[in-house]
Write an enzyme that holds these catalytic residues in place. Structure first.
Site, PDB file in Angstrom:
ATOM      1  N   ASP A   1      11.400 -14.162  19.915  1.00 19.30           N
ATOM      2  CA  ASP A   1      10.645 -15.407  19.842  1.00 19.30           C
ATOM      3  C   ASP A   1      11.174 -16.421  20.852  1.00 19.30           C
ATOM      4  OD1 ASP A   1       8.828 -17.344  18.392  1.00 19.30           O
ATOM      5  OD2 ASP A   1      10.749 -18.320  18.050  1.00 19.30           O
TER       6      ASP A   1
ATOM      7  N   GLU B   1       8.415 -13.234  24.056  1.00 18.23           N
ATOM      8  CA  GLU B   1       7.505 -14.378  24.126  1.00 18.23           C
ATOM      9  C   GLU B   1       8.128 -15.355  25.103  1.00 18.23           C
ATOM     10  OE1 GLU B   1       5.356 -17.738  21.344  1.00 18.23           O
ATOM     11  OE2 GLU B   1       7.453 -17.257  20.990  1.00 18.23           O
TER      12      GLU B   1
END
Length: 636
Positions: free
Chosen positions: A277, A314
């Site tokens: 993330d 990401e």
């Protein structure tokens, strides 16, 4: 490893530890080790035991370690620091009462796996499916989610990507405010239920990836500062909280423990990869960036078991260096999410260009360029942020980019958490689904998309008091970047993230699973065709594309003639042409095109498809996609 013993007793010898920290079951009992450089005395307090505590021996570098003889799997414990407060283990493997309660000893070797023949995942040929365990089924558990895996395998999905499950506070949440880097949340079941989920997935030919958050930890239930203030950086500012300290003074244990966390998820749960993330928030000026370290440790854990994994990034700034080999100055990751394709597709479907959609026109050329080159912004100015965005993707295969029409963030960033299907026409939605599932990238579906779920996906987090108020205000401020939300009619209508009803509304409806047969059939047939379509970038085919009309495009797979494919996507009115001066639409020599799939087929809820290539010319229906394949001339 030699363990200090009480005076007058011999020091027992125990097996080598698997990881640097935490409670590990050994032959003699349970061995504990914790990094607490801020403390001079650490003792283990066993819940329900008569003993006041078991002192741990100090080790160099701020570590404390020791053996509690006779202790076994399932025991609950806390660390008492300098004779004062007692806290859960920073490397806890399970928090059965939540992040504020005691930690539990977990022996991962007790689980009996049946996946000895599973060899993991490779970047080529993947179809990902993102799910949130708490809303994927009405029960919101691993056991209930396990029952749905067969349907995903039959659909053509190859791997599920699970939103974060590291322990977090409250009764519900997305999981991005986790506080225990090694412990799956108690909300979805005990650790062995996660193992059964993965074991069953492997039996069905499905991989399992886990979303992990190493850029910050949640504000509630995080006790790391009690042990070591050096866990957090004072050099950088994080968007969601204090970032972890990866490049300050004495950061060796922080880097080691984060690497151990990545390795533990892979080795103890047989996971097939990690999705990292917000890598832009993993600040690090070290020679080996922590992103590369996490990937290296995770891969080593998989290799030790004879498996391969995927590491997915990401990256909001769209840093393509994440995907380049270490030898070329990159991070060596396999895949990266591509917001550019999503933004262009949503604008094409809805016409709305507020907030971060501002720089996207939804034009066919954007969709063609995303198919051929991944990111649309590769260093040019991005007006919404007032600066340059992205880096070149030259030399990277199309499959390196994960494409989606929906994901957890993008659905929730609509004020009512609406799905794309509710924001556009059914035909446009089917056509874009065809583009997503047949395109050269790695496609990702968000839970419920395959049957047309009408359930929203909103932001929810069970924080009360002042923290809950700040979360609610922060969420409202974020959404007000969208002009419609900033208006007076929506300003006070946003759902409260802490309201249990907000969470309940997001659970998928089993009745819709059964009723969405037409859309499920479309997804299944598209994914079957995808398996038969040559993969650009692997030496099988060359990909090209062209704009055919203001809202129409084509993608052409150039293979050996018989393996050629042509995808027509028309998001505008009927495209009627007595000729098309574009060489990419020409059939291979000696052949003609025939329709392999039309999204306007009545089986998928469409209105039918006219003859494509007759004496009068071509007609591509409005809001439709057609996949064409070669046939002997006269047989089309």
């Amino acid at each position: 490893m030699r363990i200090d013993a009480p005076p007058g007793q011999p020091a027992p010898t125990v097996a080598r530890r698997r990881l640097a920290a935490g409670a590990e079951v050994v032959d003699e009992g349970v061995h504990f080790r914790v990094w607490a450089p801020a403390r001079s005395r650490v003792e283990v307090r066993i819940e329900g035991a008569r003993e006041a505590g078991h002192p741990l021996a100090p080790e160099p570098g701020g570590w404390h370690a020791g053996l509690v003889p006779g202790l076994r799997d399932g025991a609950r414990y806390r660390y008492r620091l300098d004779g004062g407060g007692a806290y859960p283990d920073p490397a806890s493997r399970f928090q059965p009462e939540g992040p504020h309660g005691p930690s539990q000893v977990v022996d991962p070797s007790r689980f009996r796996w049946t996946d000895a023949g599973w060899r993991g995942l490779r970047p080529r040929g993947q179809v990902l499916y993102e799910l949130h365990v708490g809303t994927f089924t009405p029960e919101g558990t691993w056991a209930a989610a396990e029952r749905e895996l067969l349907a995903l395998a039959e659909l053509g999905v190859t791997a599920v990507e699970v939103l974060p499950v590291a322990e977090f506070p409250g009764r519900f949440g997305w999981g991005y405010d986790g506080v225990d880097l090694f412990a799956p949340t108690r909300l979805y079941g005990p650790p062995d239920d996660l193992r059964r989920f993965v074991d069953r997935a492997h039996a069905l030919g499905l991989g399992v990836l886990l979303d992990v958050v190493y850029n910050h930890l949640g504000p509630d239930g995080c006790y790391l500062r009690e042990f070591a203030p050096g866990w957090f950086s004072t050099r950088y500012h994080g968007e969601w909280g204090d970032p972890l300290n990866f490049d300050g003074e004495d950061v060796g244990p922080v880097r080691e423990l984060v690497g151990d966390s990545a390795a533990a998820w892979i080795s103890e749960y047989h996971l097939d990869g990690l999705r990292l993330d917000a890598t832009q928030g993993m600040f690090d000026a070290s020679e080996e960036h922590v992103v590369a370290l996490v990937a290296r440790r995770a891969r080593a854990a998989a290799a030790a078991a004879g498996r391969t994994i995927l590491v997915v990034a990401e990256s909001e700034p769209q840093d393509a260096a994440l995907l380049r080999p270490r030898a070329e100055g990159g991070m060596g990751l396999d895949l990266a999410w591509n917001d550019d394709l999503h933004h262009s597709a949503v604008v094409a479907a809805t016409g709305r260009r507020g907030a971060y959609y501002h720089d996207h026109r939804g034009a066919p050329q954007e969709l063609v360029s995303a198919a051929k080159r991944g990111y649309l912004f590769q260093g040019q100015r991005y007006a919404w942020q007032g600066k340059r965005r992205g880096r070149t993707t030259r030399g990277l295969p199309p499959r390196a980019f994960v494409a989606y029409l929906e994901n957890h963030d993008q659905v929730a960033n609509h004020p009512r958490g609406e799905r794309l299907r509710a924001l556009t026409s059914p035909g446009r939605h089917r056509a874009l689904t065809a583009l997503l599932l047949l395109g050269p990238w790695t496609p990702l579906l968000f839970q419920g998309a395959e049957f047309g779920s009408t359930r929203p996906f909103l932001y929810f987090a069970d924080h009360g008091g002042e923290l809950g108020h700040r979360v609610r205000e922060g969420r409202g401020a974020f959404l007000r970047q969208f002009p419609a939300v900033a208006g007076p009619d929506m300003r006070d209508a946003l759902p409260d993230p802490a309201d249990p009803e907000t969470f309940a509304r997001c659970r998928l409806d089993p009745g819709e699973r059964a009723a969405g047969r037409e859309l499920r059939a479309l997804h299944r047939d598209l994914l079957e065709l995808r398996r038969r379509t040559p993969a650009p970038g692997d030496g099988e085919a060359e990909l090209d594309g062209a704009v055919l009309a203001p809202e129409a495009l084509c993608l052409r797979w150039l293979a050996d003639g018989a393996g050629d494919r042509l995808l027509l996507v028309n998001l505008g009115p009927d495209l009627e042409a007595d000729s098309l001066p574009e060489p990419l639409v020409a059939p291979p020599d000696g052949r003609a095109w025939r329709v392999a799939l039309s999204t306007e087929d009545p089986r998928y809820g469409g209105a039918g498809t006219p003859a494509l290539d007759d004496a009068a010319g071509w007609t591509v229906p409005a809001h439709a996609a057609l996949l064409l394949e070669p046939a002997p001339e006269g047989a089309a």
